[in-house]
Design a protein around this motif. Structure first.
Motif, PDB file in Angstrom:
ATOM      1  N   LYS A 304       0.791  -1.268  -0.039  1.00  0.00           N
ATOM      2  CA  LYS A 304      -0.052   0.010  -0.097  1.00  0.00           C
ATOM      3  C   LYS A 304       0.974   1.098   0.078  1.00  0.00           C
ATOM      4  CE  LYS A 304      -3.757   2.046   2.448  1.00  0.00           C
ATOM      5  NZ  LYS A 304      -4.639   2.012   3.499  1.00  0.00           N
ATOM      6  N   ASP A 305       1.872   1.306   0.871  1.00  0.00           N
ATOM      7  CA  ASP A 305       3.003   2.278   0.791  1.00  0.00           C
ATOM      8  C   ASP A 305       3.466   2.763  -0.477  1.00  0.00           C
ATOM      9  OD1 ASP A 305       2.287   2.756   3.523  1.00  0.00           O
ATOM     10  OD2 ASP A 305       4.240   1.751   4.151  1.00  0.00           O
ATOM     11  N   GLU A 306       3.888   1.370  -1.253  1.00  0.00           N
ATOM     12  CA  GLU A 306       4.563   1.761  -2.678  1.00  0.00           C
ATOM     13  C   GLU A 306       3.463   2.138  -3.435  1.00  0.00           C
ATOM     14  OE1 GLU A 306       7.380   1.973  -5.185  1.00  0.00           O
ATOM     15  OE2 GLU A 306       7.699   1.026  -3.035  1.00  0.00           O
ATOM     16  N   GLU A 307       2.259   1.903  -3.285  1.00  0.00           N
ATOM     17  CA  GLU A 307       1.065   2.452  -4.305  1.00  0.00           C
ATOM     18  C   GLU A 307       0.826   4.086  -4.159  1.00  0.00           C
ATOM     19  OE1 GLU A 307      -2.637   1.292  -6.744  1.00  0.00           O
ATOM     20  OE2 GLU A 307      -1.450   0.032  -5.764  1.00  0.00           O
ATOM     21  N   GLU A 308       0.779   4.232  -2.768  1.00  0.00           N
ATOM     22  CA  GLU A 308       0.546   5.676  -2.417  1.00  0.00           C
ATOM     23  C   GLU A 308       1.680   6.607  -2.989  1.00  0.00           C
ATOM     24  OE1 GLU A 308      -0.153   5.590   1.865  1.00  0.00           O
ATOM     25  OE2 GLU A 308      -2.218   4.771   1.504  1.00  0.00           O
ATOM     26  N   LYS A 309       3.016   6.013  -2.753  1.00  0.00           N
ATOM     27  CA  LYS A 309       3.968   6.768  -3.317  1.00  0.00           C
ATOM     28  C   LYS A 309       4.132   7.100  -4.779  1.00  0.00           C
ATOM     29  CE  LYS A 309       9.188   6.550  -3.235  1.00  0.00           C
ATOM     30  NZ  LYS A 309      10.401   5.795  -3.075  1.00  0.00           N
ATOM     31  N   THR A 310       3.609   6.115  -5.538  1.00  0.00           N
ATOM     32  CA  THR A 310       3.545   6.337  -6.841  1.00  0.00           C
ATOM     33  C   THR A 310       2.195   6.860  -7.210  1.00  0.00           C
ATOM     34  OG1 THR A 310       4.247   4.018  -7.124  1.00  0.00           O
ATOM     35  CG2 THR A 310       3.115   4.877  -8.955  1.00  0.00           C
ATOM     36  N   VAL A 311       1.214   7.023  -6.706  1.00  0.00           N
ATOM     37  CA  VAL A 311       0.319   7.881  -6.904  1.00  0.00           C
ATOM     38  C   VAL A 311       0.730   9.321  -6.705  1.00  0.00           C
ATOM     39  CG1 VAL A 311      -2.152   8.539  -6.066  1.00  0.00           C
ATOM     40  CG2 VAL A 311      -1.673   6.262  -6.244  1.00  0.00           C
ATOM     41  N   GLU A 312       1.198   9.633  -5.347  1.00  0.00           N
ATOM     42  CA  GLU A 312       1.470  11.024  -5.157  1.00  0.00           C
ATOM     43  C   GLU A 312       2.596  11.377  -6.266  1.00  0.00           C
ATOM     44  OE1 GLU A 312       0.367  13.085  -3.224  1.00  0.00           O
ATOM     45  OE2 GLU A 312      -1.015  11.549  -3.037  1.00  0.00           O
ATOM     46  N   GLN A 313       3.521  10.642  -6.596  1.00  0.00           N
ATOM     47  CA  GLN A 313       4.382  10.901  -7.725  1.00  0.00           C
ATOM     48  C   GLN A 313       3.882  11.483  -8.887  1.00  0.00           C
ATOM     49  OE1 GLN A 313       8.080  11.280  -7.147  1.00  0.00           O
ATOM     50  NE2 GLN A 313       7.756  12.565  -9.070  1.00  0.00           N
ATOM     51  N   ALA A 314       3.008  10.613  -9.309  1.00  0.00           N
ATOM     52  CA  ALA A 314       2.284  10.991 -10.504  1.00  0.00           C
ATOM     53  C   ALA A 314       1.549  11.991 -10.478  1.00  0.00           C
ATOM     54  CB  ALA A 314       1.234   9.974 -11.044  1.00  0.00           C
ATOM     55  N   LYS A 315       0.915  12.689  -9.258  1.00  0.00           N
ATOM     56  CA  LYS A 315       0.149  13.795  -9.102  1.00  0.00           C
ATOM     57  C   LYS A 315       1.134  15.088  -9.416  1.00  0.00           C
ATOM     58  CE  LYS A 315      -3.704  12.149  -6.467  1.00  0.00           C
ATOM     59  NZ  LYS A 315      -4.520  11.903  -5.111  1.00  0.00           N
ATOM     60  N   GLU A 316       2.284  14.773  -8.532  1.00  0.00           N
ATOM     61  CA  GLU A 316       3.463  15.955  -8.551  1.00  0.00           C
ATOM     62  C   GLU A 316       3.897  16.022 -10.246  1.00  0.00           C
ATOM     63  OE1 GLU A 316       6.348  14.999  -5.873  1.00  0.00           O
ATOM     64  OE2 GLU A 316       5.094  14.975  -4.157  1.00  0.00           O
ATOM     65  N   ASP A 317       4.093  14.942 -10.681  1.00  0.00           N
ATOM     66  CA  ASP A 317       4.707  15.201 -12.212  1.00  0.00           C
ATOM     67  C   ASP A 317       3.709  15.917 -12.871  1.00  0.00           C
ATOM     68  OD1 ASP A 317       6.960  13.987 -11.293  1.00  0.00           O
ATOM     69  OD2 ASP A 317       6.603  12.225 -12.146  1.00  0.00           O
ATOM     70  N   ILE A 318       2.357  15.430 -13.052  1.00  0.00           N
ATOM     71  CA  ILE A 318       1.244  16.143 -13.894  1.00  0.00           C
ATOM     72  C   ILE A 318       1.222  17.385 -13.607  1.00  0.00           C
ATOM     73  CG2 ILE A 318      -1.156  15.932 -14.270  1.00  0.00           C
ATOM     74  CD1 ILE A 318      -0.826  13.079 -13.578  1.00  0.00           C
ATOM     75  N   LYS A 319       1.124  17.818 -12.005  1.00  0.00           N
ATOM     76  CA  LYS A 319       1.092  19.246 -11.969  1.00  0.00           C
ATOM     77  C   LYS A 319       2.055  20.152 -12.337  1.00  0.00           C
ATOM     78  CE  LYS A 319       0.631  22.666  -7.543  1.00  0.00           C
ATOM     79  NZ  LYS A 319       0.418  22.268  -6.147  1.00  0.00           N
ATOM     80  N   ALA A 320       3.453  19.468 -12.257  1.00  0.00           N
ATOM     81  CA  ALA A 320       4.377  20.148 -12.780  1.00  0.00           C
ATOM     82  C   ALA A 320       4.729  20.523 -14.528  1.00  0.00           C
ATOM     83  CB  ALA A 320       5.875  19.645 -12.463  1.00  0.00           C
ATOM     84  N   ALA A 321       3.824  19.387 -15.147  1.00  0.00           N
ATOM     85  CA  ALA A 321       4.002  19.300 -16.434  1.00  0.00           C
ATOM     86  C   ALA A 321       2.845  20.360 -16.881  1.00  0.00           C
ATOM     87  CB  ALA A 321       3.774  17.900 -17.070  1.00  0.00           C
TER      88      ALA A 321
END
Length: 361
Positions: A304-321
C-alpha cells in the motif's frame, strides 16, 4: 476441390495467458524472465498511468486539455508491450498511445501540449525514436512497415512497433502494412489492441474472423492472440516478437484482448449507447492493475505504501508538467507558417507578412 476449415485456423490462435484474474500463474512455461525490480517498475508505470488518465479526464472537462482518448483498462496492453522495447527501437503510436510515447522518452509536458494542439507537442526530441501519434486510422501500419524496412537496409538490430485498435483492422492501410512487412521480411511488430468496440461498432460486426490475430496468415507473418489484461502475457508475446524480428524471422501481428473503461475519446462519445452495464462489470473484474497487484503482493514486491508513493509522484509530475505547458508561449499563426517549409512559397510569404502585421497590433 477442398475448402478451408476456418475452425482449424482459429484453433491456432488460442489466447496466451500467464496470470489469471486472481493474479495466479496459470502458464509456467510462458512466464517472462523479469527481475523483481523490473516487475515493480512495470506495476509503477501502470498505476502512474491510471492516475494520469484520471487527471487528464478532469483537465479535459475543465477545458485545460484538448483532444484526449482515455486509457484506463488498457494499461497492461500498452505499457507491458512498450516495456519489452529497447531505447533504439522505433515507436509508432495512435492517438490513444501517449503513455507508451512518454515512457519511451517524450517529456510529459509535450504530451499535454500535443493534446492542446500546440506545435511544440509534436516536436519529438532527437533521442526519442518515435513518430507523432497518428490520427488517421491504420495509417501507422504502412508507416511502420516503411520504418522497419529502413532499419533493415541500415543493418540495425532494432524494430518498429506500432499500435492500433480493432477498428483499424477494417482499414486498407492495415492490410497493406502487414502485407508489405511480410513481403520484405522487415523487423516490425504490429499490435492491435482489441477493445471490442473501436469507436462504437462491435468487433463482430467489423469482421467474420473469430480472431484478429489470424489475419496474419494471409500476409505470411506470425500472429498471436494475447490476454491484453495480463501484463506478463503481453510482455512475453512482445519480447518474443521483437527477438524474432531482430533475428530476421519477420514481423508479428499481436492481438491483445483488452477493454477501455471510459469513452472512445472525451469529444462527446457515450459508451452507454453501445455497451451494457453487465459487460462493463465483467471486464472490471479483469482489471490489469488488480490482477498484477495481487501477483506482486503474493511475491512481497508491492505494498500500500508503494502504491501511495506512486500515486503522489504521478500527481506531482502532472502538476509540474501542466504548469510548464501553461507557461509555454501561445502559438501564433506566424509560428505555424514559419515551421511548415524550409523555404516559403510566395503565397505563404504573403500570408506571413499579413499575419505579422495582425499580431503586432
Amino acid at each position: 476441390m477442398s475448402t478451408i476449415n476456418y475452425s482449424d485456423v482459429e484453433k491456432q490462435f488460442e489466447t496466451l495467458q500467464v496470470l489469471n484474474t486472481d493474479g495466479e500463474i496459470v502458464n509456467k512455461d510462458a512466464v517472462p524472465d523479469l527481475s523483481d525490480e523490473q516487475l515493480t517498475e512495470l506495476m509503477r508505470r501502470m498505476v502512474y498511468t491510471r492516475i494520469w488518465d484520471q487527471r487528464a479526464i478532469s483537465l479535459n472537462r475543465q477545458g485545460r486539455l484538448g483532444f484526449y482518448a482515455p486509457v484506463a483498462g488498457q494499461e497492461a496492453s500498452m505499457l507491458a508491450s512498450q516495456f519489452a522495447l529497447e531505447k533504439e527501437d522505433w515507436l509508432l503510436p495512435s492517438y490513444r498511445d501517449i503513455p507508451q510515447l512518454v515512457f519511451h522518452g517524450l517529456p510529459l509536458t509535450k504530451a499535454f501540449l500535443y493534446s492542446r494542439g500546440h506545435f511544440v507537442g509534436g516536436q519529438i526530441p532527437d533521442d526519442v525514436h518515435a513518430l507523432m501519434p497518428q490520427i488517421i486510422i491504420a495509417a501507422q501500419c504502412t508507416q511502420a512497415a516503411g520504418v522497419a524496412l529502413g532499419l533493415k537496409k541500415r543493418g540495425k538490430k532494432n524494430i518498429a512497433l506500432t499500435y492500433f485498435g480493432d477498428g483499424a483492422t477494417s482499414q486498407g492501410d492495415f492490410y497493406e502494412g502487414i502485407n508489405y512487412a511480410g513481403a520484405y521480411n522487415v523487423p516490425a511488430v504490429f499490435i492491435s489492441q482489441n477493445n471490442h468496440f473501436a469507436i462504437s461498432v462491435p468487433v463482430e460486426k467489423q469482421t467474420k474472423a473469430k480472431t484478429l490475430a489470424q489475419k496474419a496468415i494471409a500476409a505470411g507473418i506470425n500472429g498471436i492472440q494475447v490476454d491484453g489484461m495480463d501484463p506478463l502475457a503481453v510482455y512475453a508475446a512482445t519480447k518474443t516478437a521483437r527477438e524474432n524480428a531482430v533475428a530476421g524471422e519477420g514481423p508479428t501481428l499481436i492481438e491483445t484482448l483488452t477493454y477501455r473503461y471510459g469513452p472512445h475519446t472525451m469529444a462527446g462519445d457515450d459508451p452507454t449507447r453501445y455497451r451494457t452495464e453487465e459487460l462493463d462489470n465483467e471486464w472490471e473484474l479483469k482489471d490489469p492493475l488488480i490482477r498484477f497487484r495481487k501477483y506482486l503482493e503474493g511475491k512481497n514486491l508491492w505494498s500500500k505504501d508503494e502504491e501511495e508513493k506512486t500515486v503522489e509522484q504521478a500527481k506531482e509530475d502532472i502538476k509540474a508538467a501542466i504548469k510548464e505547458a501553461d507557461q509555454t508561449p501561445k502559438q501564433k499563426v506566424t509560428d505555424l507558417i514559419n515551421i511548415m517549409n524550409e523555404q516559403l512559397p510566395n503565397n505563404l510569404r504573403e500570408q506571413l507578412e499579413e499575419y505579422r502585421e495582425k499580431e503586432s497590433k
